[in-house]
Design a protein around this motif. Structure first.
Motif, PDB file in Angstrom:
ATOM      1  N   ILE A 274       0.826  -1.210   0.000  1.00 34.47           N
ATOM      2  CA  ILE A 274       0.000   0.000   0.000  1.00 34.47           C
ATOM      3  C   ILE A 274       0.863   1.264   0.000  1.00 34.47           C
ATOM      4  O   ILE A 274       0.666   2.173  -0.814  1.00 34.47           O
ATOM      5  N   VAL A 275       1.844   1.310   0.901  1.00 28.16           N
ATOM      6  CA  VAL A 275       2.690   2.507   1.013  1.00 28.16           C
ATOM      7  C   VAL A 275       3.533   2.689  -0.248  1.00 28.16           C
ATOM      8  O   VAL A 275       3.685   3.808  -0.748  1.00 28.16           O
ATOM      9  N   PHE A 276       4.068   1.588  -0.781  1.00 25.62           N
ATOM     10  CA  PHE A 276       4.918   1.701  -1.964  1.00 25.62           C
ATOM     11  C   PHE A 276       4.104   2.122  -3.181  1.00 25.62           C
ATOM     12  O   PHE A 276       4.546   2.968  -3.972  1.00 25.62           O
ATOM     13  N   VAL A 277       2.921   1.547  -3.343  1.00 24.76           N
ATOM     14  CA  VAL A 277       2.076   1.916  -4.485  1.00 24.76           C
ATOM     15  C   VAL A 277       1.676   3.389  -4.404  1.00 24.76           C
ATOM     16  O   VAL A 277       1.668   4.103  -5.417  1.00 24.76           O
ATOM     17  N   ILE A 278       1.365   3.860  -3.201  1.00 23.23           N
ATOM     18  CA  ILE A 278       1.034   5.283  -3.029  1.00 23.23           C
ATOM     19  C   ILE A 278       2.214   6.155  -3.460  1.00 23.23           C
ATOM     20  O   ILE A 278       2.050   7.170  -4.150  1.00 23.23           O
ATOM     21  N   SER A 279       3.420   5.737  -3.089  1.00 21.98           N
ATOM     22  CA  SER A 279       4.619   6.492  -3.459  1.00 21.98           C
ATOM     23  C   SER A 279       4.796   6.529  -4.970  1.00 21.98           C
ATOM     24  O   SER A 279       5.112   7.580  -5.546  1.00 21.98           O
ATOM     25  N   VAL A 280       4.596   5.379  -5.615  1.00 23.02           N
ATOM     26  CA  VAL A 280       4.717   5.309  -7.074  1.00 23.02           C
ATOM     27  C   VAL A 280       3.690   6.218  -7.738  1.00 23.02           C
ATOM     28  O   VAL A 280       4.005   6.967  -8.671  1.00 23.02           O
ATOM     29  N   LEU A 310      11.004   8.854   2.015  1.00 16.41           N
ATOM     30  CA  LEU A 310       9.893   8.880   2.978  1.00 16.41           C
ATOM     31  C   LEU A 310       9.200   7.524   3.021  1.00 16.41           C
ATOM     32  O   LEU A 310       8.847   7.026   4.101  1.00 16.41           O
ATOM     33  N   CYS A 311       9.011   6.916   1.835  1.00 20.65           N
ATOM     34  CA  CYS A 311       8.372   5.598   1.763  1.00 20.65           C
ATOM     35  C   CYS A 311       9.140   4.561   2.570  1.00 20.65           C
ATOM     36  O   CYS A 311       8.569   3.838   3.391  1.00 20.65           O
TER      37      CYS A 311
END
Length: 488
Positions: A274-280, A310-311
């Motif tokens: 979830i966090v990585f996809v948001i960053s992408v 940040l991610c």
């Protein structure tokens, strides 16, 4: 992905000769009389760059990178201290490093196996092996936009062997060669669809600086996503016709062979995803909504490196959700498989040297422009776009993709601008295609891993299947990029 052979090379006669050539190019080429418009310091910078390309393609990654640092610092273009600072302190290098932590953790914590089971054991694939194979490559190709392509391909090679064994294929069968090559191309194409991280992002910045126009990631994705999917479908049918692969046995595949741990996604893996996809998504949107206050903050203030920093920091701090009192990412466990130091060194060394190559003081751009004028001059944008695609695919399969990508930008950009075509399309095509170094082991890190697989003992067959993959890519990419460039 960018690099050359990852596996350790022995000190054979050819290796020693190639090593000597690399060093001579880096430190000796600059003493030759200047060629054309190239200045004396430009000859030295060019020698470092040529030695780097040759060393990456024929020798190794780490020691040619270190030699290039020394040669670059002593060539007269910059000081040793500034050379080291420009390389190891480069924004893209840091971005690549922190990006690897998050992307590598996804695979380490089982996202890949879960994804296989979840998507490819559906009823829709029952009794439809060709659809199964096409979907396998397309799904994992598209997922490579967020999952590290190297670690994903290694995992998929093992899964494809499991499929072969479960379905009764021999280890040296055409099914295995075609499948491994499909995995190679799918992950490479998927990882290149949008240059939001790593060395591709660095080249996108170089292109924007030279061409005077940034690459719109949203529009690029509209071209490269269907290009990846269609290329893999064309590859499946081409390879089936050429190599007479019998896919009917795949009806016997049993997803239970993937193990119990593939049935569910771990809590920490969900949070990482979830966090990585948001960053992408944030990085892609910032490079699509160019000119907005949001884009200006992300691109100019925080930068992509800051987003991925940040991610990674959040994921290292965020509780795993598994009651173990640890963060989502356990750095000590992930670091060995997540971070590719070969790629880090290539980004660190190649990008500053490529920037030096394009500097007016070297005269290299003027020389190259004159050299390629007979090919590009006087032709329209569509001709230049098609030649860019073909030339990118050819060069990236005879040497290091990141190095040749850096070299092509100052050559192609002036002619693209002169033609009146929107420079974004040629830049997007080059950045997408230049990744696909597959035919020779030295073309890229994924290629080195593919060609070193123990089950792929027939070198001629490896070359054949990769050439079919290149053909499939050309069949799809040329018309797609041409059509989109005409529409926009």
């Amino acid at each position: 992905m960018s690099t050359a052979l990852e596996k350790k090379k022995g000190y054979s006669v050819s290796y020693i000769i190639n090593s000597v050539i690399t060093i001579v190019l880096m430190f000796g080429f600059g003493f030759l009389p200047p060629i054309g418009d190239i200045t004396p310091v430009g000859m030295k910078v060019l020698g470092v760059f040529l030695g780097l390309v040759y060393g990456y393609s024929a020798c190794d990654i780490i020691w040619p990178s270190l030699m290039a640092v020394l040669a670059y610092g002593l060539c007269g273009y910059t000081t040793m201290a500034d050379a080291i600072t420009s390389m190891m302190g480069h924004n893209v290098v840091f971005q690549t490093l922190v990006g690897f932590i998050s992307a590598g953790a996804l695979t380490y914590y089982g996202f890949g196996k879960w994804f296989v089971r979840k998507t490819l054991s559906m009823k829709i694939f029952k009794g439809r092996p060709m659809f199964y194979v096409c979907s396998f490559f397309v799904i994992f190709g598209l997922s490579s936009i967020v999952v590290n392509q190297i670690v994903l391909s290694i995992m998929l090679y093992g899964i494809w062997l499991d499929i072969a064994e479960n379905c009764g294929y021999e280890k040296n069968s055409n099914f295995v060669y075609v499948g491994f090559c499909g995995i190679l191309f799918a992950t490479m194409l998927g990882g290149a669809m949008i240059p939001y991280t790593s060395w591709q992002y660095g080249l996108a910045q170089v292109w924007a600086e030279i061409a005077g126009s940034p690459i719109n990631f949203g529009i690029m994705g509209c071209i490269t996503v269907p290009c990846t999917a269609l290329s893999m479908i064309v590859y499946v049918y081409l390879s089936k016709a050429i190599f007479h692969v019998d896919y009917s046995k795949m009806k016997e595949f049993d997803a239970e062979k993937l193990g119990e741990d593939s049935k569910t996604l771990r809590p920490r893996t969900k949070r990482i995803l979830i966090v990585f996809v948001i960053s992408v998504v944030v990085v892609i949107l910032a490079n699509t909504m160019i000119g907005s206050s949001f884009a200006n903050f992300i691109n100019n203030d925080l930068t992509a490196a800051g987003v991925y920093c940040l991610c990674a920091a959040i994921l290292l701090l965020m509780p795993s959700g598994e009651g173990d009192g640890k963060g989502c990412i356990e750095f000590d466990k992930v670091k060995e498989t997540a971070i590719s130091w070969q790629v880090i060194f290539m980004c660190a060394v190649t990008l500053p040297i490529a920037t030096a190559v394009t500097n007016e003081s070297t005269g290299i751009v003027d020389f190259l422009s004159g050299l390629f004028s007979p090919i590009f001059a006087g032709h329209g944008g569509l001709f230049i776009l098609i030649v860019t695609i073909c030339l990118s695919l050819f060069l990236t399969n005879i040497g290091s993709n990141i190095a040749f990508g850096s070299a092509m930008i100052p050559i192609i950009a002036p002619f693209v601008i002169e033609s009146g075509m929107n420079p974004m399309f040629a830049g997007a095509a080059m950045l997408f295609i230049i990744n696909i170094g597959a035919v020779l082991p030295g073309a890229s890190a994924p290629a080195a891993i593919f060609h070193s697989q123990a089950v792929l003992t027939n070198g001629a067959m490896r070359i054949k299947v990769t050439l079919v993959g290149c053909l499939a890519l050309l069949i799809v990419s040329i018309p797609l990029f041409v059509i989109f460039s005409m529409i926009f």
